[in-house]
Design a protein around this motif. Structure first.
Motif, PDB file in Angstrom:
ATOM      1  N   PRO A   1      -3.513  -2.424  -2.457  1.00 19.13           N
ATOM      2  CA  PRO A   1      -3.480  -1.702  -3.399  1.00 19.13           C
ATOM      3  C   PRO A   1      -4.168  -0.496  -2.929  1.00 19.13           C
ATOM      4  CG  PRO A   1      -4.170  -4.089  -4.147  1.00 19.13           C
ATOM      5  CD  PRO A   1      -4.494  -3.829  -2.403  1.00 19.13           C
TER       6      PRO A   1
ATOM      7  N   THR B   1      -3.585   0.434 -14.785  1.00 14.52           N
ATOM      8  CA  THR B   1      -2.061   0.304 -13.660  1.00 14.52           C
ATOM      9  C   THR B   1      -2.783   0.369 -12.069  1.00 14.52           C
ATOM     10  OG1 THR B   1      -0.877   0.992 -15.573  1.00 14.52           O
ATOM     11  CG2 THR B   1       0.434   0.255 -13.139  1.00 14.52           C
TER      12      THR B   1
ATOM     13  N   PHE C   1       2.581  -2.770 -13.297  1.00 10.82           N
ATOM     14  CA  PHE C   1       2.066  -2.415 -12.084  1.00 10.82           C
ATOM     15  C   PHE C   1       2.414  -1.196 -11.332  1.00 10.82           C
ATOM     16  CE2 PHE C   1       5.285  -4.901 -10.936  1.00 10.82           C
ATOM     17  CZ  PHE C   1       6.301  -4.304  -9.384  1.00 10.82           C
TER      18      PHE C   1
ATOM     19  N   TYR D   1       5.862 -10.385  -5.805  1.00 10.73           N
ATOM     20  CA  TYR D   1       4.689  -9.248  -4.955  1.00 10.73           C
ATOM     21  C   TYR D   1       5.415  -8.997  -4.089  1.00 10.73           C
ATOM     22  CZ  TYR D   1       2.732  -8.555  -9.905  1.00 10.73           C
ATOM     23  OH  TYR D   1       3.351  -8.162 -11.122  1.00 10.73           O
TER      24      TYR D   1
ATOM     25  N   TRP E   1      -2.149  -7.096 -15.392  1.00 11.17           N
ATOM     26  CA  TRP E   1      -3.395  -6.532 -13.787  1.00 11.17           C
ATOM     27  C   TRP E   1      -4.363  -6.206 -14.201  1.00 11.17           C
ATOM     28  CZ3 TRP E   1      -2.507  -7.337  -8.910  1.00 11.17           C
ATOM     29  CH2 TRP E   1      -1.940  -7.965  -8.410  1.00 11.17           C
TER      30      TRP E   1
END
Length: 268
Positions: free
Chosen positions: A25, A86, A131, A167, A219
């Motif tokens: 991230p 997001t 995302f 992912y 998320w």
């Protein structure tokens, strides 16, 4: 703590590129219909200060004690998108990431589009959780953002292990490539680690229970605060709503409907 290769820019600031921290991230952003109203709400609730962003007039960067926390993008109306928080993941190649998403039956909603100094795409996994991916330079003072641990993300989904595989294929988690993120299966959660630090969680309930069809995968973005209670009261006063309330954590919704969590620093 070194999370990626850095280079000095012309003004002396360190610049980190996504290819050195791929899969992790790297930012959180809120799509907004009204930048001024959005800034006013989050200033009241979280005490954020603001500065312009290098992406242009439609973007703002939120600061806490000078450390970047999150971005606001006034593009919800322009891109016909829902207002939502997001998370963005660093990728070496946005086109490759989007192609992988499509190959696996998920959704490429926007992009990749060029937003100098990089390229971005807004996506959704097969269960509908939204995302983004970002390729290029990361936000100024990105290292401070990571080290301050002001922001955390978690995926609430129907099957944590299936989601981790999805992912992982998109973002090269546990790929064996130098610098990739590692995945740890811990009880009823999947933990994502970047250079040893837990940077995200994926959860779907107890491992001995079947996937819950009532869960709407999403998320969730968490912001750490000194005291949760004043955030709750400020959200109510400024047009937000409280979805879940606890002494150490609360799930809030802003006036436009974007959901987020505030958590005591002791909880992180």
């Amino acid at each position: 703590m070194n999370h990626g290769t850095t280079h000095s820019s012309s003004d002396g600031a360190d610049v980190v590129y996504t290819d050195s921290v791929f899969g992790a991230p790297c930012w959180v952003s809120l799509t907004s219909r009204d930048l001024t109203a959005t800034q006013d709400f989050y200033s009241a609730v979280l005490g954020w200060q603001w500065r312009g962003a290098r992406l242009g007039d439609r973007f703002r960067t939120a600061l806490v004690d000078g450390v970047p926390v999150a971005g606001i993008a006034g593009v919800a109306s322009m891109w016909q998108m829902a207002v939502a928080w997001t998370p963005y993941f660093a990728v070496s190649d946005a086109d490759v990431a989007v192609a992988r998403v499509r190959e696996r039956g998920a959704t490429a909603a926007v992009g990749p589009i060029s937003l100098p100094p990089g390229r971005a795409a807004l996506l959704a996994d097969r269960d509908g959780a939204a995302f983004g991916v970002w390729q290029g330079k990361l936000v100024t003072e990105w290292e401070a953002w990571r080290q301050a641990a002001l922001t955390f993300i978690s995926l609430h989904t129907r099957d944590a292990f299936e989601a981790a595989i999805f992912y992982g294929e998109i973002l090269d988690w546990a790929s064996g490539l130098p610098g990739c993120c590692e995945v740890e299966y811990a009880r009823d959660q999947v933990l994502l680690r970047s250079q040893g630090d837990v940077v995200a969680r994926i959860e779907s309930g107890a491992v001995d229970m079947p996937p819950d069809p009532s869960v709407r995968p999403h998320w969730q973005v968490h912001f750490t605060v000194a005291d949760v209670e004043p955030c709750i009261r400020a959200a109510e006063k400024h047009g937000g709503s409280i979805l879940e309330e606890g002494e150490q954590e609360a799930v809030l919704r802003d006036p436009d409907g974007a959901q987020f969590t505030v958590a005591s620093r002791r909880q992180r």
